[in-house]
Design a protein around this motif. Sequence first.
Motif, PDB file in Angstrom:
ATOM      1  N   GLU A 100     -44.665  16.529  19.174  1.00 49.64           N
ATOM      2  CA  GLU A 100     -43.635  17.331  19.400  1.00 49.64           C
ATOM      3  C   GLU A 100     -42.177  17.244  19.048  1.00 49.64           C
ATOM      4  OE1 GLU A 100     -45.459  19.137  23.664  1.00 49.64           O
ATOM      5  OE2 GLU A 100     -44.349  17.516  23.687  1.00 49.64           O
ATOM      6  N   ARG A 115     -54.027  14.015  29.907  1.00 48.42           N
ATOM      7  CA  ARG A 115     -54.081  14.809  31.742  1.00 48.42           C
ATOM      8  C   ARG A 115     -54.932  15.863  31.861  1.00 48.42           C
ATOM      9  NH1 ARG A 115     -50.948  16.855  35.775  1.00 48.42           N
ATOM     10  NH2 ARG A 115     -51.182  19.046  36.713  1.00 48.42           N
ATOM     11  N   ARG A 122     -51.934  17.937  23.026  1.00 46.82           N
ATOM     12  CA  ARG A 122     -50.462  17.650  22.741  1.00 46.82           C
ATOM     13  C   ARG A 122     -50.105  16.407  24.085  1.00 46.82           C
ATOM     14  NH1 ARG A 122     -48.928  22.342  19.596  1.00 46.82           N
ATOM     15  NH2 ARG A 122     -49.629  24.325  20.826  1.00 46.82           N
ATOM     16  N   ASP A 123     -49.227  16.423  22.762  1.00 46.77           N
ATOM     17  CA  ASP A 123     -48.006  15.401  23.650  1.00 46.77           C
ATOM     18  C   ASP A 123     -46.334  14.950  22.759  1.00 46.77           C
ATOM     19  OD1 ASP A 123     -48.487  14.430  21.724  1.00 46.77           O
ATOM     20  OD2 ASP A 123     -48.982  12.013  22.014  1.00 46.77           O
ATOM     21  N   SER A 171     -53.652  21.606  26.351  1.00 44.45           N
ATOM     22  CA  SER A 171     -53.685  20.727  28.032  1.00 44.45           C
ATOM     23  C   SER A 171     -52.387  19.311  27.039  1.00 44.45           C
ATOM     24  CB  SER A 171     -54.625  19.969  27.923  1.00 44.45           C
ATOM     25  OG  SER A 171     -55.639  19.641  26.559  1.00 44.45           O
ATOM     26  N   ARG A 172     -52.182  18.341  27.694  1.00 44.55           N
ATOM     27  CA  ARG A 172     -51.520  17.547  27.561  1.00 44.55           C
ATOM     28  C   ARG A 172     -52.162  16.050  27.603  1.00 44.55           C
ATOM     29  NH1 ARG A 172     -47.047  18.667  25.865  1.00 44.55           N
ATOM     30  NH2 ARG A 172     -46.342  17.196  25.608  1.00 44.55           N
ATOM     31  N   ARG A 173     -51.864  15.247  26.706  1.00 41.17           N
ATOM     32  CA  ARG A 173     -52.673  13.934  26.429  1.00 41.17           C
ATOM     33  C   ARG A 173     -52.464  13.339  27.878  1.00 41.17           C
ATOM     34  NH1 ARG A 173     -51.609   9.521  21.563  1.00 41.17           N
ATOM     35  NH2 ARG A 173     -53.093   7.833  22.046  1.00 41.17           N
ATOM     36  N   PRO A 228     -53.287  13.322  20.415  1.00 38.67           N
ATOM     37  CA  PRO A 228     -53.385  15.132  20.218  1.00 38.67           C
ATOM     38  C   PRO A 228     -53.561  15.737  18.985  1.00 38.67           C
ATOM     39  CG  PRO A 228     -51.457  14.069  19.640  1.00 38.67           C
ATOM     40  CD  PRO A 228     -52.014  13.173  20.265  1.00 38.67           C
TER      41      PRO A 228
END
Length: 541
Positions: A231, A111, A226-227, A107-109, A198
Amino acid sequence: MSEGMTRRQVLAVGGALGAMAAGGLGAAAGLSRHPATTGAELRSAVPLPPPYTTPLPLPTVLAPVAVSGGTDHYEIVQRETTAEILPGIRTPLWTYGGTFPGPTIESRRGRPVTVTHRNELPVPTVVHLHGGRTPADSDGYPTDLVTPKGWPAAGAPHTAHDRGAAADAHDAPHTMHDPRAVPTRLTRDYTFPLDQRPALLWYHDHRMDFTAPAIWRGLAGLHIVRDAAEEALGLPAGPRELPLMIADRAFAADGSLDYPSLDPTLRTRPGVREPYLAGVLGDVVLVNGAPWPVHEVDAARYRLRVLNASNARHYDLAAVGGDGRSLPLVQIGSDQGLLAAPVTHRSLPIAPAERYDLVVDFTREPVGGLVRLVNRLGTGRTRDVMAFRVARRAADPSRVPGTLATDLPSWRRQDAVRVRDFAFRAGRMGEDGGHGWLIGGRPFDPARSDVRVRLGDVELWRLVADVHHPVHLHLTGFRVLSRGGRPPLPHDAGLKDTVSLRPGESAEILTRWDGYRGRYLFHCHNAEHEDMGMMANLEVV
């Protein structure tokens, strides 16, 4: 649990290992062994494969079933299945989605994610996202059961049972009731805002009194947040980022997972047989559900995202090349995400529920060479964990920058508005109860309020242990300020949610209680200790 306990009294509790006998655990096999092996080991009754012959499995990444209103929706069915963990042997498992480990959610930070769990197992379950900054109604409180079809009325499994007791004839039932429990039938939606750094999180069963055997049977999976900032660092990624869930198990003669439950149905009577009160250890080390696996790698940097999902086993991990030389383990993250700067280790201790984010560089290893990940605390087969076989030379654009994260909290000791002391030690579950594990001299009771903290307050907690206790706080991360009055250890860097207390050790941790109001927990993450009373309520108000 006392805010008025003096430091001298706290240290006295931690140093008095002899008090365990008075608490009724002097006979427990694991307590007289090497301190890091708190527990007793089960021996498998089936032939075990040689190490480094089974390929490393990688857990499936789950796809959302729907995306709406900025939220990703997932569905997971908890069900029984059989799988070939040991070659040629079928093993019954309890699973998330039919696999062990369960499917990984990425998932995304910031969200939100909603996961609908459906319980098709024979007993109630509860799901906790470990490390998640989660509203109380989705945190997986141990009595917020998801009951299966045909299960008795809500609350019935927890009204009276022999809680955390040894199999002694004199052990009396312990009455337990939670007036605030919010059970559901068959399904439950867990919503995770993921407004957090993240990190590698994990989800697992958290049913009161039965967490340990449920995790042992397979109810565990990974969740990665993740963010974009992470990345952009250029760390190893794609096939060179490996999630590694390490867990020990033992196998019975029929191929099933051996576990010393007092009630193998996990329906009424919790607890384990007397020799295993300090924790259950297995003689087979699994990584992502495979015994002592091997993974083919390029001669390049790899990011290893390591979780110790064992019930009670501690590891001291080292990467050893064919010439006996240890490769550096470059730690870039901890339980709650990236460190401010890398920390290099030759070996790294990891307690149950801890996670470490590591980079290992295989560039200088010969093609065809084998690098073993070993456990320096293990004996016999439990010294082996897994191996990496260097298959080829390859380009490597990755890097490990000197600055990793700039968003770590800046809490200071003087910011604490309150100091609390907690002793984690063995004892009796009550005047007529059996042996168990206590926080502040009391076993867990869901109907009791133990600690109230104010939303937004910074607090300093002083913890002390008799034997090894990995202490986990729900909702929040914390900084380790000291151990035994001395500076924290190198692996304590960054933001943690689980701290491994060693025998007789005290530690200070600093945290800010922000996020959400409601009822949460803190507890020992030796899963047998947790089931046998070593858990406490925490109200954020």
